[in-house]
Design an enzyme around this catalytic site. Structure first.
Site, PDB file in Angstrom:
ATOM      1  N   ASN A  13      46.936  27.139 126.175  1.00 47.58           N
ATOM      2  CA  ASN A  13      45.501  26.823 126.114  1.00 47.58           C
ATOM      3  C   ASN A  13      45.042  27.022 124.672  1.00 47.58           C
ATOM      4  O   ASN A  13      44.888  28.150 124.231  1.00 47.58           O
ATOM      5  CB  ASN A  13      44.735  27.757 127.073  1.00 47.58           C
ATOM      6  CG  ASN A  13      43.232  27.575 126.961  1.00 47.58           C
ATOM      7  OD1 ASN A  13      42.761  26.586 126.408  1.00 47.58           O
ATOM      8  ND2 ASN A  13      42.475  28.535 127.494  1.00 47.58           N
ATOM      9  N   LYS A  15      42.256  26.358 123.417  1.00 43.17           N
ATOM     10  CA  LYS A  15      40.811  26.643 123.324  1.00 43.17           C
ATOM     11  C   LYS A  15      40.181  25.738 122.255  1.00 43.17           C
ATOM     12  O   LYS A  15      40.615  24.602 122.087  1.00 43.17           O
ATOM     13  CB  LYS A  15      40.586  28.127 123.032  1.00 43.17           C
ATOM     14  CG  LYS A  15      41.363  29.038 123.978  1.00 43.17           C
ATOM     15  CD  LYS A  15      40.896  30.455 123.948  1.00 43.17           C
ATOM     16  CE  LYS A  15      41.852  31.291 124.775  1.00 43.17           C
ATOM     17  NZ  LYS A  15      41.309  32.580 125.150  1.00 43.17           N
ATOM     18  N   HIS A  99      38.042  28.828 133.916  1.00 45.75           N
ATOM     19  CA  HIS A  99      38.470  29.837 132.937  1.00 45.75           C
ATOM     20  C   HIS A  99      37.337  30.845 132.743  1.00 45.75           C
ATOM     21  O   HIS A  99      36.158  30.475 132.747  1.00 45.75           O
ATOM     22  CB  HIS A  99      38.818  29.142 131.611  1.00 45.75           C
ATOM     23  CG  HIS A  99      39.530  30.038 130.654  1.00 45.75           C
ATOM     24  ND1 HIS A  99      38.868  30.999 129.929  1.00 45.75           N
ATOM     25  CD2 HIS A  99      40.837  30.134 130.317  1.00 45.75           C
ATOM     26  CE1 HIS A  99      39.752  31.653 129.177  1.00 45.75           C
ATOM     27  NE2 HIS A  99      40.959  31.144 129.408  1.00 45.75           N
ATOM     28  N   GLU A 101      36.183  32.229 130.209  1.00 47.60           N
ATOM     29  CA  GLU A 101      35.276  31.932 129.090  1.00 47.60           C
ATOM     30  C   GLU A 101      34.211  30.941 129.531  1.00 47.60           C
ATOM     31  O   GLU A 101      33.070  30.998 129.084  1.00 47.60           O
ATOM     32  CB  GLU A 101      36.080  31.422 127.882  1.00 47.60           C
ATOM     33  CG  GLU A 101      36.818  32.564 127.209  1.00 47.60           C
ATOM     34  CD  GLU A 101      38.037  32.165 126.395  1.00 47.60           C
ATOM     35  OE1 GLU A 101      38.235  30.974 126.122  1.00 47.60           O
ATOM     36  OE2 GLU A 101      38.803  33.083 126.044  1.00 47.60           O
ATOM     37  N   GLU A 169      44.150  35.813 135.678  1.00 45.02           N
ATOM     38  CA  GLU A 169      43.811  36.201 134.310  1.00 45.02           C
ATOM     39  C   GLU A 169      42.774  37.316 134.348  1.00 45.02           C
ATOM     40  O   GLU A 169      41.556  37.037 134.387  1.00 45.02           O
ATOM     41  CB  GLU A 169      43.231  35.004 133.550  1.00 45.02           C
ATOM     42  CG  GLU A 169      44.185  33.851 133.402  1.00 45.02           C
ATOM     43  CD  GLU A 169      43.916  33.091 132.106  1.00 45.02           C
ATOM     44  OE1 GLU A 169      44.852  32.960 131.313  1.00 45.02           O
ATOM     45  OE2 GLU A 169      42.771  32.672 131.887  1.00 45.02           O
ATOM     46  N   GLY A 175      42.619  37.676 125.315  1.00 48.50           N
ATOM     47  CA  GLY A 175      42.315  37.733 123.890  1.00 48.50           C
ATOM     48  C   GLY A 175      42.115  39.139 123.355  1.00 48.50           C
ATOM     49  O   GLY A 175      41.608  39.330 122.244  1.00 48.50           O
ATOM     50  N   SER A 213      46.762  37.828 127.083  1.00 45.99           N
ATOM     51  CA  SER A 213      47.521  38.390 125.958  1.00 45.99           C
ATOM     52  C   SER A 213      49.036  38.308 126.155  1.00 45.99           C
ATOM     53  O   SER A 213      49.770  39.211 125.755  1.00 45.99           O
ATOM     54  CB  SER A 213      47.081  39.840 125.682  1.00 45.99           C
ATOM     55  OG  SER A 213      45.714  39.872 125.331  1.00 45.99           O
ATOM     56  N   GLY A 234      47.048  31.835 125.659  1.00 44.78           N
ATOM     57  CA  GLY A 234      45.984  31.442 124.737  1.00 44.78           C
ATOM     58  C   GLY A 234      46.437  31.611 123.297  1.00 44.78           C
ATOM     59  O   GLY A 234      47.118  30.758 122.731  1.00 44.78           O
TER      60      GLY A 234
END
Ligand code: PEP
Length: 258
Positions: A13, A15, A99, A101, A169, A175, A213, A234
């Site tokens: 991903n 992003k 997701h 985010e 996740e 992250g 992560s 990510g």
């Protein structure tokens, strides 16, 4: 574990990273270095602006493409949105749905995630549904319940969901450099299979990925857990060496008869 042997889905991903020219550069290298491996599918999710060139760059290679988001309507007055029909035309096979985010930063709620998931399926895209608890929910021991609610919200309205994947996740691991312990991940993935079974889905057919992560140092221990069928990566997917090392570990594990 999906099916008889081990198979893995490794999804990068990106992003909101990489311009068109940066995408071409990164994908040219990836397509040259990743020649495919039995039991491993590698998928890259670039930003929307780079999907068209990405599709041309990976054509004929072992790299598949996904989108990071979609709208549920086929077309309409939805400024700034991208529809599943538009993605289909771009040779996108996968789409990330829900997701954290998007849930947190763009206030995407459960009903919106459910509509996106259904629209992806209706349009022949394979949705990767992201679920996971935040730090406070984990401290309160509510992770199992949160994940169950997020899955039920999406599956309950559907008669026969078809093919999809789930990415567990935990929000506190995304992250942050903090990774869930492999045993905790295994426990949660087992729980997710139970939830899928209760929802009438053939749980063994749904790949369950871990994300949060993931990097080349921790991926082998995560991927070797029985119910971990891949990774949603990510930050580390922006470094080709590291991303390929993760895919390579999946290939080694898939090659072993477990
Ligand atoms: C993600 O974006 O889904 C993710 C897991 O990010 P990271 O690997 O950077 O934690």
């Amino acid at each position: 574990m999906v099916g008889d042997g081990r198979s893995y889905l490794i999804v990068g991903n990106w992003k909101m990273h990489r311009t068109v020219s940066e995408t071409v550069e990164a994908l040219l290298e990836l397509t040259q270095r990743w020649k495919g491996a039995e039991g491993v599918k590698v998928v890259i999710c670039p930003p929307f602006t780079a999907i068209l060139i990405a599709a041309k760059t990976v054509a004929g290679s072992e790299i598949r493409l996904g989108a990071q988001n979609l709208h549920w309507a086929p077309e309409g007055a939805f400024t700034g949105e991208v529809s599943p029909v538009m993605l289909q035309e771009l040779a996108v096979d996968y789409v990330i749905v829900g997701h954290s985010e998007r849930r947190i930063l763009f206030q995407e709620d459960g009903p919106a995630v459910a509509k996106k998931f259904a629209a992806a399926l209706e349009n022949g895209l394979l949705p990767i549904l992201c679920v996971g608890e935040n730090g406070a929910e984990r401290e309160a021991g509510r992770q199992g319940q949160i994940v169950e609610e997020q899955i039920r919200e999406v599956l309950t309205p559907l008669k026969e969901p078809g093919k999809f994947a789930i990415a567990y996740e935990p929000v506190w691991a995304i992250g942050t450099g903090k990774t869930a312990e492999p045993e905790d991940v295994q426990r949660m993935h087992g729980h997710i299979r139970t939830i899928l079974g209760k929802c009438g889905v053939a749980a063994g057919q749904v790949p369950i990925l871990y994300g949060g992560s993931v990097n080349a140092s921790n991926s082998a221990s995560l991927l070797s857990q029985r119910d971990v069928d891949g990774a949603l990566v990510g930050g580390a997917s922006l470094r080709n060496d590291e991303f390929l090392a993760i895919a390579g570990q999946a290939a080694q594990l898939a090659g072993r008869k477990i």
